[in-house]
Design a protein around this motif. Structure first.
Motif, PDB file in Angstrom:
ATOM      1  N   GLY A   1      39.816  29.684  46.631  1.00  0.00           N
ATOM      2  CA  GLY A   1      38.859  28.671  46.219  1.00  0.00           C
ATOM      3  C   GLY A   1      39.015  27.399  47.037  1.00  0.00           C
ATOM      4  O   GLY A   1      39.955  27.254  47.812  1.00  0.00           O
ATOM      5  N   GLY A   2      38.069  26.498  46.873  1.00  0.00           N
ATOM      6  CA  GLY A   2      38.128  25.232  47.597  1.00  0.00           C
ATOM      7  C   GLY A   2      36.807  24.508  47.516  1.00  0.00           C
ATOM      8  O   GLY A   2      35.936  24.860  46.715  1.00  0.00           O
ATOM      9  N   SER A   3      36.679  23.497  48.350  1.00  0.00           N
ATOM     10  CA  SER A   3      35.458  22.695  48.397  1.00  0.00           C
ATOM     11  C   SER A   3      34.696  23.016  49.675  1.00  0.00           C
ATOM     12  O   SER A   3      35.290  23.115  50.750  1.00  0.00           O
ATOM     13  CB  SER A   3      35.805  21.209  48.356  1.00  0.00           C
ATOM     14  N   VAL A   4      33.393  23.152  49.549  1.00  0.00           N
ATOM     15  CA  VAL A   4      32.563  23.513  50.685  1.00  0.00           C
ATOM     16  C   VAL A   4      31.191  22.875  50.499  1.00  0.00           C
ATOM     17  O   VAL A   4      30.757  22.611  49.363  1.00  0.00           O
ATOM     18  CB  VAL A   4      32.452  25.053  50.813  1.00  0.00           C
ATOM     19  N   GLN A   5      30.517  22.630  51.591  1.00  0.00           N
ATOM     20  CA  GLN A   5      29.164  22.086  51.501  1.00  0.00           C
ATOM     21  C   GLN A   5      28.166  23.204  51.217  1.00  0.00           C
ATOM     22  O   GLN A   5      28.411  24.378  51.543  1.00  0.00           O
ATOM     23  CB  GLN A   5      28.800  21.378  52.804  1.00  0.00           C
ATOM     24  N   ALA A   6      27.061  22.834  50.630  1.00  0.00           N
ATOM     25  CA  ALA A   6      26.005  23.806  50.360  1.00  0.00           C
ATOM     26  C   ALA A   6      25.607  24.516  51.655  1.00  0.00           C
ATOM     27  O   ALA A   6      25.500  23.890  52.714  1.00  0.00           O
ATOM     28  CB  ALA A   6      24.799  23.101  49.758  1.00  0.00           C
ATOM     29  N   GLY A   7      25.419  25.818  51.534  1.00  0.00           N
ATOM     30  CA  GLY A   7      25.111  26.637  52.689  1.00  0.00           C
ATOM     31  C   GLY A   7      26.331  27.272  53.324  1.00  0.00           C
ATOM     32  O   GLY A   7      26.202  28.169  54.177  1.00  0.00           O
ATOM     33  N   GLY A   8      27.493  26.823  52.928  1.00  0.00           N
ATOM     34  CA  GLY A   8      28.733  27.337  53.485  1.00  0.00           C
ATOM     35  C   GLY A   8      29.187  28.625  52.818  1.00  0.00           C
ATOM     36  O   GLY A   8      28.496  29.193  51.970  1.00  0.00           O
ATOM     37  N   SER A   9      30.375  29.075  53.223  1.00  0.00           N
ATOM     38  CA  SER A   9      30.920  30.340  52.738  1.00  0.00           C
ATOM     39  C   SER A   9      32.373  30.178  52.304  1.00  0.00           C
ATOM     40  O   SER A   9      33.091  29.305  52.800  1.00  0.00           O
ATOM     41  CB  SER A   9      30.858  31.405  53.843  1.00  0.00           C
ATOM     42  N   LEU A  10      32.776  31.031  51.381  1.00  0.00           N
ATOM     43  CA  LEU A  10      34.164  31.151  50.963  1.00  0.00           C
ATOM     44  C   LEU A  10      34.439  32.609  50.649  1.00  0.00           C
ATOM     45  O   LEU A  10      33.527  33.350  50.265  1.00  0.00           O
ATOM     46  CB  LEU A  10      34.449  30.312  49.705  1.00  0.00           C
ATOM     47  N   ARG A  11      35.690  33.014  50.792  1.00  0.00           N
ATOM     48  CA  ARG A  11      36.089  34.352  50.360  1.00  0.00           C
ATOM     49  C   ARG A  11      37.230  34.211  49.368  1.00  0.00           C
ATOM     50  O   ARG A  11      38.284  33.669  49.692  1.00  0.00           O
ATOM     51  CB  ARG A  11      36.537  35.228  51.531  1.00  0.00           C
ATOM     52  N   LEU A  12      37.002  34.699  48.174  1.00  0.00           N
ATOM     53  CA  LEU A  12      38.018  34.714  47.141  1.00  0.00           C
ATOM     54  C   LEU A  12      38.776  36.029  47.188  1.00  0.00           C
ATOM     55  O   LEU A  12      38.215  37.077  47.505  1.00  0.00           O
ATOM     56  CB  LEU A  12      37.391  34.541  45.756  1.00  0.00           C
ATOM     57  N   SER A  13      40.062  35.948  46.848  1.00  0.00           N
ATOM     58  CA  SER A  13      40.899  37.142  46.773  1.00  0.00           C
ATOM     59  C   SER A  13      41.555  37.204  45.402  1.00  0.00           C
ATOM     60  O   SER A  13      41.810  36.174  44.781  1.00  0.00           O
ATOM     61  CB  SER A  13      41.985  37.100  47.853  1.00  0.00           C
ATOM     62  N   CYS A  14      41.824  38.420  44.971  1.00  0.00           N
ATOM     63  CA  CYS A  14      42.515  38.640  43.709  1.00  0.00           C
ATOM     64  C   CYS A  14      43.558  39.727  43.946  1.00  0.00           C
ATOM     65  O   CYS A  14      43.209  40.893  44.164  1.00  0.00           O
ATOM     66  CB  CYS A  14      41.548  39.059  42.625  1.00  0.00           C
ATOM     67  N   ALA A  15      44.826  39.321  43.948  1.00  0.00           N
ATOM     68  CA  ALA A  15      45.914  40.263  44.162  1.00  0.00           C
ATOM     69  C   ALA A  15      46.328  40.850  42.822  1.00  0.00           C
ATOM     70  O   ALA A  15      46.653  40.115  41.888  1.00  0.00           O
ATOM     71  CB  ALA A  15      47.089  39.567  44.830  1.00  0.00           C
ATOM     72  N   ALA A  16      46.305  42.173  42.756  1.00  0.00           N
ATOM     73  CA  ALA A  16      46.627  42.869  41.514  1.00  0.00           C
ATOM     74  C   ALA A  16      47.974  43.548  41.623  1.00  0.00           C
ATOM     75  O   ALA A  16      48.287  44.168  42.633  1.00  0.00           O
ATOM     76  CB  ALA A  16      45.550  43.897  41.199  1.00  0.00           C
TER      77      ALA A  16
ATOM     78  N   LYS B   1      36.925  45.795  47.611  1.00  0.00           N
ATOM     79  CA  LYS B   1      38.331  45.971  47.255  1.00  0.00           C
ATOM     80  C   LYS B   1      39.053  46.712  48.345  1.00  0.00           C
ATOM     81  O   LYS B   1      38.472  47.549  49.035  1.00  0.00           O
ATOM     82  CB  LYS B   1      38.469  46.700  45.908  1.00  0.00           C
ATOM     83  N   ASP B   2      40.314  46.379  48.494  1.00  0.00           N
ATOM     84  CA  ASP B   2      41.199  47.063  49.426  1.00  0.00           C
ATOM     85  C   ASP B   2      42.229  47.788  48.576  1.00  0.00           C
ATOM     86  O   ASP B   2      43.169  47.167  48.072  1.00  0.00           O
ATOM     87  CB  ASP B   2      41.858  46.049  50.368  1.00  0.00           C
ATOM     88  N   ASN B   3      42.031  49.084  48.399  1.00  0.00           N
ATOM     89  CA  ASN B   3      42.917  49.837  47.510  1.00  0.00           C
ATOM     90  C   ASN B   3      44.346  49.892  48.046  1.00  0.00           C
ATOM     91  O   ASN B   3      45.303  49.892  47.281  1.00  0.00           O
ATOM     92  CB  ASN B   3      42.380  51.250  47.316  1.00  0.00           C
ATOM     93  N   ALA B   4      44.498  49.935  49.337  1.00  0.00           N
ATOM     94  CA  ALA B   4      45.842  50.023  49.931  1.00  0.00           C
ATOM     95  C   ALA B   4      46.657  48.762  49.656  1.00  0.00           C
ATOM     96  O   ALA B   4      47.864  48.816  49.459  1.00  0.00           O
ATOM     97  CB  ALA B   4      45.732  50.263  51.427  1.00  0.00           C
ATOM     98  N   LYS B   5      45.946  47.616  49.639  1.00  0.00           N
ATOM     99  CA  LYS B   5      46.634  46.340  49.433  1.00  0.00           C
ATOM    100  C   LYS B   5      46.536  45.852  47.997  1.00  0.00           C
ATOM    101  O   LYS B   5      47.117  44.834  47.637  1.00  0.00           O
ATOM    102  CB  LYS B   5      46.057  45.275  50.367  1.00  0.00           C
ATOM    103  N   ASN B   6      45.778  46.574  47.169  1.00  0.00           N
ATOM    104  CA  ASN B   6      45.563  46.157  45.773  1.00  0.00           C
ATOM    105  C   ASN B   6      44.964  44.757  45.698  1.00  0.00           C
ATOM    106  O   ASN B   6      45.435  43.903  44.937  1.00  0.00           O
ATOM    107  CB  ASN B   6      46.860  46.203  44.966  1.00  0.00           C
TER     108      ASN B   6
END
Length: 127
Positions: free
Chosen positions: A9-24, A72-77
């Motif tokens: 997560g983070g701060s970004v201007q409208a029109g921008g991109s972010l990639r969230l990750s969830c480690a299980a 999802k990346d099953n190998a990396k969970n």
């Protein structure tokens, strides 16, 4: 013990991109399951964003269709949420969720049906 830890997560201007990750951890991807991203803005109820099941089938909320991609990346969970063309109204705390019942993915984004949750990661989009 299942643990889900979000990041990205983070701060970004409208029109921008972010990639969230969830480690299980403590979670076996080999069985049927449903994983999802939800979000909650201040004063609002938690709402579903996207789901992905053990077969790789995905569903998206109308508000994010065409802009967000769950994978999802099953190998990396690790569960991901690629967010493009971000809008101010995407500002929220984003949560990763999981459940061993694959049909949770088809329950209409009912948050209470998911058994496991991460602590959340904040996304702020400035207009």
């Amino acid at each position: 013990q299942v643990q889900l830890v979000e990041s990205g997560g983070g701060s970004v201007q409208a029109g921008g991109s972010l990639r969230l990750s969830c480690a299980a951890s403590g979670y076996t991807y080999s069985r049927n399951y449903c994983m999802a991203w939800f979000r909650q803005a201040p004063g609002n109820e938690r709402e579903g964003v996207a789901t992905i099941d053990s077969d790789g089938s995905t569903l998206y909320a109308e508000a994010v269709k065409g802009r967000f991609t769950i994978s999802k990346d099953n190998a990396k969970n690790i569960l991901y949420l690629q967010m493009n063309s971000l809008k101010h109204e995407d500002t929220a705390m984003y949560y990763c969720a999981a459940d061993s019942n694959i049909y949770r993915c088809y329950s209409g984004f009912r948050a209470f049906r998911f058994g496991y949750w991460g602590q959340g990661t904040q996304v702020t989009v400035s207009s």
